[in-house]
Design a protein around this motif. Structure first.
Motif, short mmCIF file in Angstrom:
data_model
loop_
_atom_site.label_atom_id
_atom_site.label_comp_id
_atom_site.label_asym_id
_atom_site.label_seq_id
_atom_site.Cartn_x
_atom_site.Cartn_y
_atom_site.Cartn_z
N THR A 110 0.81 -1.22 0.00
CA THR A 110 0.00 0.00 0.00
C THR A 110 0.84 1.27 0.00
OG1 THR A 110 -0.08 -0.05 2.41
CG2 THR A 110 -1.90 -1.10 1.25
N GLY A 111 2.14 1.13 0.22
CA GLY A 111 3.00 2.31 0.31
C GLY A 111 2.79 3.08 1.60
N SER A 112 2.25 2.41 2.63
CA SER A 112 1.96 3.08 3.90
C SER A 112 3.17 3.08 4.81
CB SER A 112 0.82 2.37 4.64
OG SER A 112 -0.26 2.13 3.79
N LEU A 113 3.29 4.14 5.61
CA LEU A 113 4.27 4.19 6.70
C LEU A 113 3.53 3.89 7.99
CD1 LEU A 113 6.06 7.56 5.82
CD2 LEU A 113 6.87 5.23 5.32
N VAL A 114 4.15 3.14 8.88
CA VAL A 114 3.52 2.82 10.16
C VAL A 114 4.39 3.37 11.29
CG1 VAL A 114 2.64 1.00 11.65
CG2 VAL A 114 2.56 0.72 9.15
N LEU A 115 3.79 4.17 12.16
CA LEU A 115 4.51 4.72 13.32
C LEU A 115 3.84 4.23 14.60
CD1 LEU A 115 5.14 6.93 11.00
CD2 LEU A 115 5.69 8.40 12.92
N VAL A 116 4.63 3.60 15.45
CA VAL A 116 4.12 3.02 16.68
C VAL A 116 4.63 3.88 17.83
CG1 VAL A 116 4.17 0.92 18.09
CG2 VAL A 116 4.21 0.74 15.60
N THR A 117 3.73 4.62 18.48
CA THR A 117 4.18 5.61 19.47
C THR A 117 3.25 5.69 20.68
OG1 THR A 117 2.91 7.45 18.55
CG2 THR A 117 5.07 7.08 17.61
N ASN A 118 3.68 6.40 21.69
CA ASN A 118 2.88 6.54 22.91
C ASN A 118 2.50 7.96 23.25
OD1 ASN A 118 2.29 4.07 24.21
ND2 ASN A 118 4.47 3.79 24.63
N GLU A 119 3.37 8.90 22.90
CA GLU A 119 3.19 10.25 23.43
C GLU A 119 2.22 11.07 22.59
OE1 GLU A 119 7.01 12.07 23.88
OE2 GLU A 119 7.70 10.54 25.28
N GLY A 120 2.16 10.76 21.28
CA GLY A 120 1.34 11.57 20.39
C GLY A 120 2.18 12.56 19.60
N ASN A 121 3.48 12.63 19.91
CA ASN A 121 4.32 13.55 19.15
C ASN A 121 4.49 13.07 17.71
OD1 ASN A 121 5.98 11.43 20.17
ND2 ASN A 121 7.77 12.59 19.53
N GLY A 122 4.52 11.75 17.54
CA GLY A 122 4.61 11.20 16.19
C GLY A 122 3.40 11.62 15.35
N ARG A 123 2.24 11.63 15.97
CA ARG A 123 1.03 12.06 15.26
C ARG A 123 1.10 13.55 14.93
NH1 ARG A 123 -4.21 10.44 18.45
NH2 ARG A 123 -5.13 11.25 16.52
N MET A 124 1.61 14.33 15.89
CA MET A 124 1.73 15.78 15.66
C MET A 124 2.66 16.05 14.48
SD MET A 124 0.33 17.87 18.01
CE MET A 124 -0.37 17.78 19.65
N VAL A 125 3.85 15.44 14.55
CA VAL A 125 4.88 15.70 13.55
C VAL A 125 4.40 15.35 12.14
CG1 VAL A 125 7.11 14.79 12.75
CG2 VAL A 125 6.83 15.48 15.12
N THR A 126 3.57 14.30 12.06
CA THR A 126 3.17 13.83 10.73
C THR A 126 1.86 14.44 10.24
OG1 THR A 126 2.07 11.93 11.74
CG2 THR A 126 4.34 11.60 11.03
N THR A 127 1.11 15.14 11.11
CA THR A 127 -0.16 15.68 10.62
C THR A 127 -0.31 17.19 10.78
OG1 THR A 127 -1.26 15.28 12.74
CG2 THR A 127 -1.47 13.56 11.08
N VAL A 128 0.44 17.81 11.70
CA VAL A 128 0.21 19.24 11.92
C VAL A 128 0.98 20.15 10.93
CG1 VAL A 128 0.34 21.11 13.62
CG2 VAL A 128 -0.52 18.86 14.31
N PRO A 129 2.30 19.98 10.75
CA PRO A 129 2.98 20.86 9.79
C PRO A 129 2.57 20.53 8.34
CG PRO A 129 4.54 19.83 11.31
CD PRO A 129 3.25 19.10 11.44
N PRO A 130 2.74 21.49 7.45
CA PRO A 130 2.32 21.27 6.05
C PRO A 130 3.23 20.31 5.27
CG PRO A 130 3.30 23.46 6.33
CD PRO A 130 3.16 22.87 7.70
#
Ligand code: SF4
Lengths: 165, 455
Positions: B213-233
């Motif tokens: 699928t060409g997907s990247l998978v990030l396994v995290t706890n803090e939520g910073n991984g989600r921030m880094v990948t969705t908040v900046p453009p």
């Protein structure tokens, strides 16, 4: 797995992961539960798109225009996984997955029929054409980076409530 | 800050580590906590051995067909709208990323935890280009502030205690001193939230990449991984080529093994599956997604006798149980990856010449092999590297002569007995000449040999 088993396991496992869990039937009970879990004066973000979200819209006196300014996000999510007590959030249909990330309290509404038994079932269902963002959420944001001592609410929500409808 | 490799000074590093009582206390506490948590997490898993077999077989298939899976991933990710770059070495990867960021005028960079970015020393390169790079994983944030490198691949600041972190935050952030981990976490949350919201770009790693699928998978706890990948453009992900999984449907096996092995959790708080950038009609995701696939010697490892190290999913379990790691901590290993997997990977990625003392940093007790969720034969790999070290002439000549003598003596009972008597007779001389290196570190020869003491 019977429907009752699935529901019980989902709620149990979510509670182990430190989520608040609530099982309701019907819109009346949903609204009553929301009134209890959402503090009255917090600015609430609710996308107001799905039927259940629309039903809750009138409830919150203080609304935030977007999740960036909200203290609480109330939203219906894509589904759940019984095996791990996990919520599944999807960007499908123009949903902002990060709405459940930025505010410090995330209230997620899940329909009973959207609970998958296992992670395999979930990925078998989505692996063909995954959305831009699929996020599995299990409990609140946490870390153990200082002396391996658990601390809740690092960058994501410090409080997660799940309402099963 | 550039971090030079110090693996050649492993012995000196360990002496320093062993004298650091705060470090030893932290490592002891960590080892105990990890041990019980991991055992508790696996206890309810009924068919654990079958699960490990399956995960191991998937990883073996990936290695057997790596170029095919990488090509497939590149095609799928490109179809999903990502721009994929291939980097043969660290310098190329750094430069590709610098250029992506510079071309878009990105100055403020937030980073998620990525050991591969440590491997290529990305931060110093971006900082030299005038960018502000902020690590957002709490552990990484702490060590970045201190100017250190991670000492563990999962818990980067494991060597620090709460008082050290409290003083650091008070000094650098101007907040009142506290040593309460919950309060310290809140302080970091507030400081980093501003960084997320004003960032021009996010740089992350990835735990897995799904070829189909060409997907990247990030396994995290803090939520910073989600921030880094969705908040900046703009989102730039860097990962090494062996992170492939054949299919997104293979992910559950690894989601069951990785968090349990790493932190003793059934599953992490967050698992993000990112497939391409934000598309028409989407309200989630970076507008632009660049994926940098790093080789940096992996293709060569794949062709050699140590290829099984590439099965590793970076859970950290092998270091948590390693008696050497538990005594000396991660910094002694002198490069990005510590512990048993680090011994192997560091030696292969940086070369025997720069790291040969590491291959002796194992008792070969096999504890790592027992816990590895994907059955990396670490003891065998370390043994293989020891043989290579001898073959390539990196052994200490004194040790080699000693071993040759011992070999001759051990083959002859008469010679062996003579040696034992000589050792006893010369011990006072050896102790006097050897000084600090011998006294207290080497046991005195016994008066009666074991053979005589046996009935
Ligand atoms: S070698 Fe095995 S135990 Fe060690 S980090 Fe890799 S996967 Fe985990």
């Amino acid at each position: 797995m019977t429907a009752a088993d699935r529901e019980r396991r989902f709620l149990e496992n979510a509670a182990i992961a430190a989520a608040g869990t609530h099982a309701v039937s019907g819109t009346g009970e949903l609204l009553a539960t929301l009134r209890r879990v959402v503090t009255a004066d917090s600015p609430v973000y609710c996308p107001g798109v799905t039927e259940l979200e629309k039903a809750t819209a009138a409830l919150f006196p203080v609304r935030a225009a977007d999740y960036g300014a909200a203290a609480v996000t109330v939203e219906e999510v894509f589904g759940g996984v019984a095996e791990t007590g996990t919520l599944v959030c999807s960007s499908e249909g123009g949903r902002a997955v990060q709405a459940g990330l930025l505010p410090s309290h995330h209230v997620a509404i899940v329909r009973r029929e959207r609970i998958f038994d296992t992670l395999d079932d979930l990925f078998a269902a989505v692996a063909g054409a995954p959305p831009t963002n699929l996020t599995l959420v299990t409990g609140p944001s946490r870390t153990a980076d200082i002396e391996l001592t658990l601390a809740i609410g690092v960058h994501g929500p410090e409080k997660l409530d799940i309402i099963l409808v | 800050m550039t971090h030079e490799q110090t693996s050649l000074a492993f012995r000196e590093n360990t002496v320093r580590a062993l004298e650091d009582s705060a470090l030893r206390a932290a490592m002891k506490q960590a080892a105990d906590t990890f041990g019980t948590k991991r055992a508790d997490a696996f206890a309810p898993v009924a068919d654990l051995e079958a699960l490990r077999d399956r995960a191991s077989a998937i990883r073996e298939d990936v290695l057997a067909n790596l170029p095919m899976y990488v090509d497939r991933f590149v095609a799928s990710a490109t179809r999903a709208g990502a721009v994929v770059h291939r980097a043969n070495d660290a310098a190329t990867a750094r430069e590709i990323i610098r250029k992506i960021l510079a071309d878009r005028g990105a100055h403020r960079i937030v980073k998620g935890k990525s050991m591969v970015s440590e491997e290529v020393d990305l931060n110093s390169h971006l900082e030299a280009a005038g960018m502000e790079v902020v690590e957002t994983d709490l552990g990484e944030y702490i060590i970045q502030m201190e100017g250190e490198t991670p000492s563990h691949i999962i818990v980067p600041a494991i060597h620090k205690n709460r008082r050290q972190v409290g003083r650091l935050f008070a000094d650098r952030l101007g907040v009142p001193y506290t040593e309460d981990p919950q309060a310290l976490t809140k302080i970091a949350r507030k400081a980093l939230r501003e960084k997320f919201l004003s960032a021009d770009a996010g740089v992350s790693g990835a735990n897995f990449a799904a070829a189909d699928t060409g997907s990247l998978v990030l396994v995290t706890n803090e939520g910073n991984g989600r921030m880094v990948t969705t908040v900046p453009p703009l989102h730039v992900a860097i990962l090494s080529i062996e992170k492939m999984l054949p299919s997104l449907a293979d992910l559950p096996a690894f989601l069951r093994l990785l968090p349990r092995s790493a932190t003793g959790q059934t599953i992490t708080s967050y698992v993000s599956v990112i497939t391409g950038p934000r598309k028409a009609g989407d309200a989630t995701g970076a507008k632009e997604l660049h994926i940098v696939l790093l080789d940096n010697g992996r293709t060569e490892i794949l062709a050699g006798e140590s290829r099984d190290i590439l099965k590793c999913i970076r859970c950290g379990a092998c270091m948590n149980v390693c008696p050497v790691y538990r005594a000396v901590g991660g910094h002694a290993y002198g490069w990005t990856y510590p512990g048993p997997m680090g011994i192997v990977l560091t030696t292969l990625l940086t070369g025997m010449k720069k790291s040969h003392p590491l291959v002796d940093a194992s008792t070969l007790c096999g504890a790592c092999v027992e816990v590895c969720p994907v059955r990396v034969p670490l003891a065998e790999l370390i043994l293989g590297l020891r043989q290579r070290k001898v073959r390539e002439g990196f052994s200490d000549p004194k040790e080699m002569r000693g071993m040759a003598l011992f070999g001759k003596a051990a083959a002859s009972p008469t010679l062996f007995a003579l040696g034992q008597r000589l050792a006893g007779a010369f011990w006072p001389v050896v102790r006097a000449l050897g000084g600090k290196d011998v006294a207290g570190r080497m046991p005195a020869p016994s008066k009666t040999s074991l053979r005589r003491r046996l009935p």
